[in-house]
Motif scaffolding. Structure first.
Motif, short mmCIF file in Angstrom:
data_model
loop_
_atom_site.label_atom_id
_atom_site.label_comp_id
_atom_site.label_asym_id
_atom_site.label_seq_id
_atom_site.Cartn_x
_atom_site.Cartn_y
_atom_site.Cartn_z
N ARG A 57 -26.13 6.26 5.95
CA ARG A 57 -26.61 7.61 5.64
C ARG A 57 -25.45 8.48 5.16
N GLN A 58 -25.73 9.29 4.16
CA GLN A 58 -24.76 10.25 3.61
C GLN A 58 -23.45 9.57 3.18
N PRO A 59 -23.53 8.65 2.23
CA PRO A 59 -22.30 8.00 1.77
C PRO A 59 -21.40 8.97 1.02
N MET A 60 -20.13 8.63 0.97
CA MET A 60 -19.16 9.41 0.21
C MET A 60 -18.69 8.60 -0.99
N LEU A 61 -18.24 9.31 -2.02
CA LEU A 61 -17.79 8.71 -3.28
C LEU A 61 -16.36 9.14 -3.55
N ILE A 62 -15.53 8.19 -3.99
CA ILE A 62 -14.16 8.54 -4.36
C ILE A 62 -14.18 9.32 -5.67
N ALA A 63 -13.79 10.59 -5.61
CA ALA A 63 -13.75 11.43 -6.81
C ALA A 63 -12.40 11.35 -7.50
N GLN A 64 -11.35 11.18 -6.70
CA GLN A 64 -10.00 11.11 -7.25
C GLN A 64 -9.12 10.30 -6.31
N ARG A 65 -8.26 9.49 -6.89
CA ARG A 65 -7.40 8.64 -6.10
C ARG A 65 -5.94 8.87 -6.53
N SER A 66 -5.07 9.08 -5.56
CA SER A 66 -3.64 9.17 -5.84
C SER A 66 -2.91 8.18 -4.96
N LYS A 67 -1.60 8.15 -5.05
CA LYS A 67 -0.83 7.18 -4.30
C LYS A 67 -1.02 7.33 -2.80
N ASP A 68 -1.14 8.57 -2.34
CA ASP A 68 -1.16 8.82 -0.90
C ASP A 68 -2.47 9.39 -0.37
N SER A 69 -3.46 9.62 -1.25
CA SER A 69 -4.67 10.29 -0.76
C SER A 69 -5.88 9.97 -1.62
N PRO A 121 -15.87 4.40 1.44
CA PRO A 121 -16.48 5.22 0.39
C PRO A 121 -16.83 4.39 -0.84
N LEU A 122 -17.79 4.89 -1.60
CA LEU A 122 -18.18 4.24 -2.86
C LEU A 122 -17.08 4.41 -3.90
N GLU A 123 -16.97 3.43 -4.80
CA GLU A 123 -15.95 3.49 -5.83
C GLU A 123 -16.47 4.02 -7.16
N PHE A 124 -17.79 4.05 -7.34
CA PHE A 124 -18.37 4.66 -8.53
C PHE A 124 -19.81 5.06 -8.22
N GLU A 125 -20.38 5.89 -9.08
CA GLU A 125 -21.75 6.37 -8.90
C GLU A 125 -22.72 5.18 -8.91
N PRO A 126 -23.63 5.11 -7.94
CA PRO A 126 -24.59 3.99 -7.93
C PRO A 126 -25.35 3.89 -9.25
N GLY A 127 -25.43 2.66 -9.76
CA GLY A 127 -26.17 2.41 -10.99
C GLY A 127 -25.41 2.66 -12.27
N SER A 128 -24.17 3.17 -12.18
CA SER A 128 -23.45 3.56 -13.39
C SER A 128 -22.66 2.43 -14.02
N LYS A 129 -22.35 1.38 -13.28
CA LYS A 129 -21.61 0.25 -13.83
C LYS A 129 -21.88 -0.99 -13.01
N TRP A 130 -21.46 -2.14 -13.53
CA TRP A 130 -21.59 -3.41 -12.82
C TRP A 130 -20.23 -3.83 -12.32
N ALA A 131 -20.15 -4.15 -11.02
CA ALA A 131 -18.90 -4.63 -10.44
C ALA A 131 -19.26 -5.61 -9.33
N TYR A 132 -18.87 -6.86 -9.51
CA TYR A 132 -19.21 -7.94 -8.58
C TYR A 132 -18.81 -7.55 -7.17
N CYS A 133 -19.74 -7.70 -6.22
CA CYS A 133 -19.54 -7.09 -4.91
C CYS A 133 -19.99 -8.02 -3.78
#
Length: 340
Positions: A57-69, A121-133
């Motif tokens: 429930r209520q998943p989170m999505l990575i909006a931005q990734r940096s070296k430390d955060s 957290p999710l790495e991309f918006e659901p349904g927006s791309k294909w990535a073997y999982c």
């Protein structure tokens, strides 16, 4: 007939009942279980995942990734069962340190492992791309447990393997079955045997690995693929509805680029040939199937009434789906059939 050796060092011959680790060829079998429950009305492919597994429930999505955060946000929509079946969920596709112990130790139950996976957290918006999982298919195994009220491995045995007579298909082979299993090899300067525990121990394991944990034989897989060619009918009755099998074996990913060779789309658990080329050049459009990490391949061509199964145990192939061994076997099989 069986040809060659299953253990080069011990000079043990290949037998018709030799067991192979089929790795990711397990994935379509997990998808079959999901679609059997769809037939029973116990779930829909468009159900939000959280309907069956509240931990998502209520998943989170990575909006931005940096070296430390990481910066997190909410996705535009929820992950669905469909997203998991098509590898478009956004769930991370690999197991990072710590969670990788699911494979190396197999000490967590499917319920416990899924709870761990739900915290990422999710790495991309659901349904927006294909990535073997891989983790996404493991989560589907837990959906089967919740929807059916049975352990995942028990559901497959009672509802699929036993009705089809697949007596040597299992997540947990017996000592006798292990004695019949083929050795895994890696090719460096020469073929060298490697530790058979690449997918973790089989004795006392709690985690079945819905994404890749099955052992099977050529005969067992032939029984499964014959059922698929018969549009879901087994020797003693229907296993899956024609409608569900049709949905599994049609492209469900739109125009997204999918798969490990060119010209592919993806259905529910199965890769689907859009345009035959390269390793798929002898297959018909609409042929469906899946490969495995140890070089295994299984493809069903409903237009020509053919299935081709390649069972080898080769670790470290650059691309098993595009291997010359697969291409050569398919070419030989189709040539033999057409010459009759």
């Amino acid at each position: 007939e069986a040809i060659g050796l299953r253990d080069r060092e011990a000079k043990l011959p290949m037998e018709k009942d030799t067991l192979f680790r089929i790795a990711s060829m397990t994935k379509p079998i997990t998808a079959l279980a999901i679609m059997m429950l769809v037939d029973e009305g116990k779930l829909s492919v468009d159900d939000p995942l959280e309907k069956h597994l509240p931990e998502f429930r209520q998943p989170m999505l990575i909006a931005q990734r940096s070296k430390d955060s990481l910066t997190l946000t909410r996705p535009k929509r929820l992950v669905t069962v469909r997203d998991l079946l098509t590898h478009t969920s956004g769930l991370p596709g690999t197991y990072p340190p710590g969670i990788a112990e699911l494979y190396s130790r197999r000490h967590l139950s499917l319920k416990e492992a899924t709870l761990v996976l739900s915290q990422r957290p999710l790495e991309f918006e659901p349904g927006s791309k294909w990535a073997y999982c891989n983790p996404g298919i493991d989560v589907l195994g837990r959906v089967v447990e919740v929807a059916s009220g049975m352990a995942f491995e028990d559901f497959l045995k009672q509802r699929l393997f036993d009705p089809l007579g697949m007596k040597d298909t299992t997540f947990y082979p017996s000592p006798e079955q292990l004695k019949r299993s083929a050795t895994i090899y890696v090719k460096k300067d020469q073929l060298t045997p490697i530790d058979g525990a690449l997918i973790g121990p089989t004795a006392n394991a709690k985690f079945p690995i819905p994404a890749g944990g099955l052992f099977s034989t050529a005969e067992d897989l032939a029984r499964l693929y014959q059922m698929l060619l018969r549009k879901g009918k087994g020797p003693n009755g229907r296993i899956l509805s024609e409608a569900s099998l049709s949905a599994m074996t049609q492209v469900q990913t739109g125009e997204l680029k999918t798969g490990f060779v060119d010209g592919m789309g993806f259905g529910f658990g199965f890769a689907v040939v859009r345009q035959p080329m390269g390793a798929t050049e002898v297959l018909s459009p609409g042929t469906f199937g899946h490969g495995g990490a140890f070089g295994t391949q299984g493809w069903i061509d409903p237009h020509q009434g053919v299935y081709v199964i390649l069972l080898i145990q080769r670790f470290g192939l650059p691309n098993a789906d595009g291997s010359e061994m697969r291409k050569a076997l398919q070419a030989a099989a189709y040539a033999a059939i057409r010459s009759k």
